[in-house]
Design a protein around this motif. Structure first.
Motif, PDB file in Angstrom:
ATOM      1  N   ALA A  33       0.847  -1.194   0.000  1.00 47.13           N
ATOM      2  CA  ALA A  33       0.000   0.000   0.000  1.00 47.13           C
ATOM      3  C   ALA A  33       0.881   1.241   0.000  1.00 47.13           C
ATOM      4  O   ALA A  33       2.076   1.181   0.294  1.00 47.13           O
ATOM      5  N   ARG A  34       0.275   2.341  -0.347  1.00 47.36           N
ATOM      6  CA  ARG A  34       1.002   3.612  -0.349  1.00 47.36           C
ATOM      7  C   ARG A  34       0.060   4.734   0.063  1.00 47.36           C
ATOM      8  O   ARG A  34      -1.163   4.599  -0.010  1.00 47.36           O
ATOM      9  N   LEU A  35       0.651   5.848   0.496  1.00 48.94           N
ATOM     10  CA  LEU A  35      -0.136   7.027   0.847  1.00 48.94           C
ATOM     11  C   LEU A  35      -0.704   7.646  -0.429  1.00 48.94           C
ATOM     12  O   LEU A  35       0.038   7.966  -1.354  1.00 48.94           O
ATOM     13  N   ASP A  36      -2.019   7.801  -0.474  1.00 47.94           N
ATOM     14  CA  ASP A  36      -2.662   8.352  -1.666  1.00 47.94           C
ATOM     15  C   ASP A  36      -2.862   9.862  -1.546  1.00 47.94           C
ATOM     16  O   ASP A  36      -2.559  10.615  -2.465  1.00 47.94           O
ATOM     17  N   GLN A  37      -3.359  10.303  -0.405  1.00 51.60           N
ATOM     18  CA  GLN A  37      -3.547  11.735  -0.204  1.00 51.60           C
ATOM     19  C   GLN A  37      -3.740  12.036   1.275  1.00 51.60           C
ATOM     20  O   GLN A  37      -4.060  11.149   2.068  1.00 51.60           O
ATOM     21  N   ILE A  38      -3.528  13.299   1.622  1.00 55.23           N
ATOM     22  CA  ILE A  38      -3.827  13.803   2.960  1.00 55.23           C
ATOM     23  C   ILE A  38      -4.910  14.865   2.798  1.00 55.23           C
ATOM     24  O   ILE A  38      -4.750  15.820   2.041  1.00 55.23           O
ATOM     25  N   TYR A  39      -6.026  14.660   3.466  1.00 50.86           N
ATOM     26  CA  TYR A  39      -7.153  15.576   3.339  1.00 50.86           C
ATOM     27  C   TYR A  39      -7.358  16.347   4.643  1.00 50.86           C
ATOM     28  O   TYR A  39      -6.876  15.945   5.707  1.00 50.86           O
ATOM     29  N   VAL A  40      -8.067  17.448   4.553  1.00 46.80           N
ATOM     30  CA  VAL A  40      -8.358  18.287   5.714  1.00 46.80           C
ATOM     31  C   VAL A  40      -9.810  18.087   6.117  1.00 46.80           C
ATOM     32  O   VAL A  40     -10.708  18.173   5.280  1.00 46.80           O
ATOM     33  N   ASP A  41     -10.035  17.818   7.394  1.00 48.74           N
ATOM     34  CA  ASP A  41     -11.384  17.661   7.941  1.00 48.74           C
ATOM     35  C   ASP A  41     -11.850  19.026   8.458  1.00 48.74           C
ATOM     36  O   ASP A  41     -11.303  19.546   9.426  1.00 48.74           O
ATOM     37  N   PHE A  42     -12.869  19.599   7.805  1.00 50.72           N
ATOM     38  CA  PHE A  42     -13.329  20.936   8.160  1.00 50.72           C
ATOM     39  C   PHE A  42     -14.529  20.926   9.113  1.00 50.72           C
ATOM     40  O   PHE A  42     -15.285  21.904   9.175  1.00 50.72           O
ATOM     41  N   THR A  43     -14.681  19.874   9.876  1.00 49.09           N
ATOM     42  CA  THR A  43     -15.756  19.837  10.864  1.00 49.09           C
ATOM     43  C   THR A  43     -15.650  21.039  11.814  1.00 49.09           C
ATOM     44  O   THR A  43     -14.555  21.394  12.255  1.00 49.09           O
ATOM     45  N   GLN A  44     -16.790  21.653  12.108  1.00 53.90           N
ATOM     46  CA  GLN A  44     -16.805  22.818  12.991  1.00 53.90           C
ATOM     47  C   GLN A  44     -16.294  22.446  14.380  1.00 53.90           C
ATOM     48  O   GLN A  44     -16.715  21.462  14.983  1.00 53.90           O
ATOM     49  N   GLY A  45     -15.356  23.238  14.903  1.00 56.77           N
ATOM     50  CA  GLY A  45     -14.882  23.042  16.256  1.00 56.77           C
ATOM     51  C   GLY A  45     -15.770  23.766  17.260  1.00 56.77           C
ATOM     52  O   GLY A  45     -16.568  24.636  16.891  1.00 56.77           O
ATOM     53  N   GLU A  46     -15.643  23.401  18.517  1.00 60.36           N
ATOM     54  CA  GLU A  46     -16.424  24.058  19.564  1.00 60.36           C
ATOM     55  C   GLU A  46     -15.989  25.518  19.712  1.00 60.36           C
ATOM     56  O   GLU A  46     -14.821  25.854  19.519  1.00 60.36           O
ATOM     57  N   LEU A  47     -16.944  26.368  20.070  1.00 62.45           N
ATOM     58  CA  LEU A  47     -16.644  27.780  20.292  1.00 62.45           C
ATOM     59  C   LEU A  47     -16.363  28.013  21.775  1.00 62.45           C
ATOM     60  O   LEU A  47     -17.120  27.577  22.639  1.00 62.45           O
ATOM     61  N   GLN A  48     -15.270  28.706  22.051  1.00 58.22           N
ATOM     62  CA  GLN A  48     -14.867  29.011  23.426  1.00 58.22           C
ATOM     63  C   GLN A  48     -14.976  30.512  23.654  1.00 58.22           C
ATOM     64  O   GLN A  48     -14.359  31.304  22.950  1.00 58.22           O
ATOM     65  N   THR A  49     -15.745  30.881  24.648  1.00 54.29           N
ATOM     66  CA  THR A  49     -15.919  32.301  24.965  1.00 54.29           C
ATOM     67  C   THR A  49     -14.667  32.852  25.640  1.00 54.29           C
ATOM     68  O   THR A  49     -14.139  32.243  26.577  1.00 54.29           O
ATOM     69  N   THR A  50     -14.187  33.997  25.160  1.00 57.86           N
ATOM     70  CA  THR A  50     -12.993  34.631  25.723  1.00 57.86           C
ATOM     71  C   THR A  50     -13.276  36.032  26.260  1.00 57.86           C
ATOM     72  O   THR A  50     -12.504  36.549  27.071  1.00 57.86           O
TER      73      THR A  50
END
Length: 251
Positions: A67-84
């Motif tokens: 096997a070989r590495l075919d691609q690296i993808y980015v997961d754009f799932t929304q992250g939690e919002l932290q109040t600052t």
């Protein structure tokens, strides 16, 4: 037997690549706006195995060749919002499914990049900038907040300075099929058709990384075990080859 060495070696290389991706995710578990990566692998072509005798060939099974590495993808799932409660901290809250929205920023050389990290500051000249000093872009160019005390950013991205609207943030959306390239400093270079985003801007909050530390640790352990299994297979093949060579030499 020699083919088995190459197959196991390809498995080790693939697991090394997966380990690198997981390690980078874990290193950025507390990086605001970070989007985790995932690795996709592709199997090499399989081979049919037959046993030949005097009369016919008998199908035995299928041999995998690695096997070989075919691609690296980015997961754009929304992250939690932290109040600052910091008025210069801004978070993007996606409202349209499948839409990928970003703050547009400008590097010192004039090139435009995109980020989800809204932990901004104001530089000595009054410009709104990222931690690395890139200008945050508005519809009128780099956003300048000099000379004001009270900063308000509404959900539409409109910026009010002491009650007076000075600009509107450039929040850009890209389609699912756009090409996203991470270039470091939590920035993306994007190839795709941009459009105006429908996302909401939340002032006084930051989007946390979408990396789940527990899940990534489980994936890391799995990658280590797969790597070790391939390593043991190479050792077994090597010992078998050594034994075959030594015994054949005696005969």
């Amino acid at each position: 037997m020699i083919r088995g060495l190459y197959t196991s070696a390809s498995g080790m290389l693939a697991e090394m690549a997966r380990t690198d991706v997981i390690s980078n995710n874990l290193a950025n578990v507390n990086t605001f706006g970070f989007k985790k990566d995932g690795a996709v692998f592709r199997a090499f072509p399989e081979m049919d195995i037959h046993r030949f005798d005097e009369s016919r060939a008998t199908f035995i099974g299928v041999l995998g060749t690695g096997a070989r590495l075919d691609q690296i993808y980015v997961d754009f799932t929304q992250g939690e919002l932290q109040t600052t409660s910091n008025p210069l901290d801004l978070a993007i809250k996606d409202e349209v499914p499948g839409e990928k929205s970003f703050f547009e920023v400008q590097a010192p050389n004039g090139e435009l990049f995109y980020t989800r990290d809204g932990s901004f500051t104001v530089d000595g000249e009054g410009f709104l900038v990222t931690k690395e000093g890139h200008y945050v872009m508005g519809e009128s160019g780099p956003v300048n907040l000099g000379g004001g005390t009270k900063i308000v950013v509404n959900t539409e991205g409109e910026i009010y300075l002491d009650g007076r609207m000075v600009d509107r943030l450039r929040v850009i959306a890209f389609p699912q099929n756009a090409f996203f390239e991470k270039i470091g400093d939590n920035l993306f270079r994007v190839q795709g058709q941009p459009s105006e985003s429908n996302a909401q801007i939340i002032q006084g909050a930051l989007e946390r990384s979408n990396v789940n530390a527990v899940s990534e640790m489980v994936n890391l352990i799995s990658a280590f075990r797969s790597y070790e299994a391939n390593q043991r297979m190479i050792t077994a093949h090597d010992e078998t080859l050594a034994k075959a060579v030594s015994e054949i030499a005696r005969i």
